[in-house]
Design an enzyme around this catalytic site. Structure first.
Site, short mmCIF file in Angstrom:
data_model
loop_
_atom_site.label_atom_id
_atom_site.label_comp_id
_atom_site.label_asym_id
_atom_site.label_seq_id
_atom_site.Cartn_x
_atom_site.Cartn_y
_atom_site.Cartn_z
CE LYS A 100 33.13 15.33 -2.15
NZ LYS A 100 32.34 14.20 -1.69
NE ARG A 121 35.96 7.15 -6.50
CZ ARG A 121 36.07 8.15 -5.61
NH1 ARG A 121 36.57 9.25 -6.38
NH2 ARG A 121 35.46 8.25 -4.48
CD GLU A 166 28.74 10.37 -6.83
OE1 GLU A 166 29.06 10.22 -5.75
OE2 GLU A 166 29.62 10.43 -7.57
CB CYS A 401 10.32 4.47 38.62
SG CYS A 401 10.27 6.19 38.40
#
Length: 659
Positions: A100, A121, A166, A401
């Site tokens: 994928k 898409r 893809e 500090c």
């Protein structure tokens, strides 16, 4: 109801941004929100949507897909995979597994064999026509042959052919051509739809995963993928003829090793019923085919609640913010804190969440990157902040500090303690680093802390002045130091430990950005004595390949600070010596280790004149790996550069054998 509306609003905004190359959140964060919506309202219309509509006015022509580009149902665990397999007819439980790809979905449309359109898409129905840019991409076939073979039989190419692919950026191309971009997927999305200058599209790759032919010539997914490859497409990685056990074995292999060895990003595997007719007979639900499922890799992140930010003082005086949160189990380990790196990262986390500061109670997303390093990815849900600077639940940048109370100074993205030798944290860190870097054994952190906290040690040279018998009778956690002192100081004062290579001596002193490897680079450039280093200018050091102006300034300033404070003079005064450069069969050669550490082997290489590097570059001579056939990132880079890669045993042979 308001919670559902808020979830959907955030998911819609994230979806639109993601599919248009402007992600608002990580995939893990999106999946967590989507899972929450599933629990609250499993039939909500948002859960049926696919992708996102192209941005209005985006500039590219909008086109309608002839066949909708759907999405996949997801399985997040072996249990969920088993549930899906249970819905597949028993007679059809052979599967094909494909990678994928984590990129941008693309449809390639062919008419009479010629590529006529490349479209994104979009929302599955409407995409954008980016054909001009697609024509430049790697892996795109522009002209199909007149016929193709199926089972050895020639078949005329149909008039219409569609290929799903893809668009990705390989890691190799990302490192070379997209430096400065956040990740390969964003580079793929932004570049694929770039209108002004498409030149960089030639560094994008289209990887095909589906072939749609009139007449359905392919009877199985495996046959379909083989045909795509025969037509000249770059095809997604795949496995076939697998039962559920085989699918799980392939998945486990990807999770353990194979995924990290790939030159591109994947975020899971697609599991499909292998037989085409059986797969299609299972039908479609909400735009998602029932005959396939996306088997996602394990969530690498979980949501938790931020409880505190602790500022940790390092040996150089740099302060590192550390987030403390409710414990979460990630990759088998309970995690309750993670570095926030610097001020800029804190500001960025707050900004992305739409607030000015981080607040106790913020819901955050925590991961273990590479299943190792805890990491705060983002703020999922911010606590309301009314601007009250005195609110004790609000995290503000400190001014002094937390260890010594000295004023803090801003150094770019970092805060630095100005206390130096007056800051106990810096003293302990300085001594600890020195002991570790020069390789003194049996001189642990607890002993270092005891000596510093007792007031006996305030500088590195002080440890060489101590009387071993005095240290032996000191109390350490309810017991005397005893024989530990004998071992520690014997190793500290051993002849070999009292004579150090120049790069080890200088690289162990804690000069900002200058470790032993960078010190070695400076020494190899001709600054091979303390006297030459004293006379070096920032411009001379910056001209050394691999150094640059920032590190050059840090080296010169840091070296002179050590001289001014008498640190180097004191060390030479207690008997430490700079070792003369060694020559041998490995002179002029450089070595880097990956997958293991071996101080003895490092010293053996240096004794033969070789130098040790921390990373792989084109100038590296040999990469030594735990396994000769290693596929680690360093090994892949070395092979790309043509660097020799060997195993540990062979390296020992080259230095004359193990002692």
């Amino acid at each position: 109801m308001s919670q559902i509306i808020d979830l959907v609003t955030r998911l819609e905004a994230a979806t639109l941004a993601y599919y248009n190359g402007l992600p608002l959140m990580s995939d893990s964060a999106f999946d967590l929100l989507r899972d929450e919506l599933v629990k609250l309202d499993p039939s909500h219309p948002f859960l049926k949507r696919v992708g996102a509509a192209p941005l209005a006015g985006g500039g590219w022509p909008k086109v309608k897909h002839e066949i909708p580009m759907g999405s996949q149902n997801k399985a997040q665990s072996e249990v969920e995979l088993t549930d899906w397999v249970g819905k597949v007819p028993v007679a059809n439980r052979l599967f094909t597994v494909t990678e994928k790809m984590d990129g941008i979905s693309l449809e390639l449309s062919y008419l009479n064999g010629k590529l006529v359109r490349g479209a994104t898409r979009g929302d599955g129905e409407i995409g954008e026509d980016i054909t001009r840019n697609v024509m430049l991409m790697q892996g795109v076939v522009r002209q199909l042959p007149a016929t193709f073979l199926v089972g050895g039989v020639p078949i005329p190419m149909p008039v219409k052919v569609n290929v799903r692919a893809e668009i990705v950026v390989t890691h190799t191309d990302f490192e070379q051509f997209f430096k400065g971009d956040s990740n390969p997927r964003n580079s793929a999305s932004g570049t694929a739809k770039r209108q002004s200058d498409p030149a960089k599209c030639k560094y994008l790759t289209a990887v095909a995963y589906q072939l749609i032919l009139e007449g359905n010539a392919c009877v199985s997914k495996a046959q379909e993928l083989r045909l795509l490859a025969s037509l000249g497409f770059k095809v997604v990685g795949w496995h076939h003829d697998l039962d559920q056990q085989g699918v799980q074995a392939v998945y486990d292999e990807y999770v353990k090793t194979k995924r990290d060895a790939l030159d591109y990003d994947i975020d899971g595997l697609i599991i499909e019923v292998q037989d085409r007719d059986a797969r299609e007979a299972m039908g479609v639900h909400d735009g998602r085919p029932k005959g396939s499922v996306a088997y996602k890799f394990p969530h690498e992140a979980k949501a938790t609640i931020l409880r505190a930010i602790r500022w940790q003082v390092g040996s150089s005086g740099r302060l590192t913010p550390v987030a403390e949160f409710d414990p979460v189990n990630l990759a088998g380990a309970n995690v309750k804190q993670a570095s926030l790196h610097n001020i800029s990262y804190i500001d960025e986390l707050a900004r992305q969440a739409g607030q000015q500061v981080l607040v106790v109670g913020d819901k955050i997303l925590v991961s273990r990157r590479n299943d190792v390093i805890p990491y705060v990815e983002e703020v999922l849900e911010a606590v309301d902040y009314d601007g009250d600077e005195n609110d004790p639940n609000v995290f503000h940048t400190p001014k002094v500090c937390p260890v010594c109370g000295s004023a803090l100074q801003r150094d770019g993205e970092y805060l630095m303690c100005s206390g130096k030798d007056a800051c106990p944290a810096q003293v302990i860190g300085t001594i600890r680093r020195w002991i570790q870097k020069i390789g003194v054994k049996h001189f642990g952190d607890s002993l270092v802390e005891l000596l510093c906290e007792s007031g006996r040690v305030k500088t590195i040279a002080d440890i060489y002045r101590l009387d071993v018998s005095d240290v032996a009778i000191m109390d350490m956690g309810g017991r005397r130091v005893g024989g530990t002192a004998d071992k520690a100081f014997h190793n500290l004062r051993a002849p070999a430990a009292m004579e150090l290579p120049l790069h080890v001596f200088v690289g162990s002193l804690g000069i900002n950005m200058i470790g032993r490897s960078m010190a070695q680079t400076i020494v190899e450039a001709g600054f091979d004595s303390l006297d030459k280093m004293t006379r070096a200018t920032p411009a001379q050091i910056a001209a050394i390949p691999g150094v640059g102006q920032t590190k050059a300034d840090a080296f010169v300033d840091g070296f002179w600070d050590l001289l001014d404070r008498g640190v180097i003079t004191d060390l030479l005064g207690v008997g430490l010596r700079i070792q003369k450069p060694k020559t041998g069969v490995l002179s002029g050669k450089s070595y880097c280790f990956t997958g293991f550490r071996d101080d003895t082997l490092e010293k053996a290489i240096e004794a033969q004149g070789g130098t040790i590097k921390s990373g792989v570059s084109k100038s590296l001579t040999v990469l030594v790996t735990k396994e000769a056939n290693s596929t680690s990132g360093k090994a892949q880079t070395a092979r790309k550069y043509g660097t020799e890669v060997i195993g540990v045993d062979e390296m020992w042979q080259r230095v004359g054998g193990k002692p």
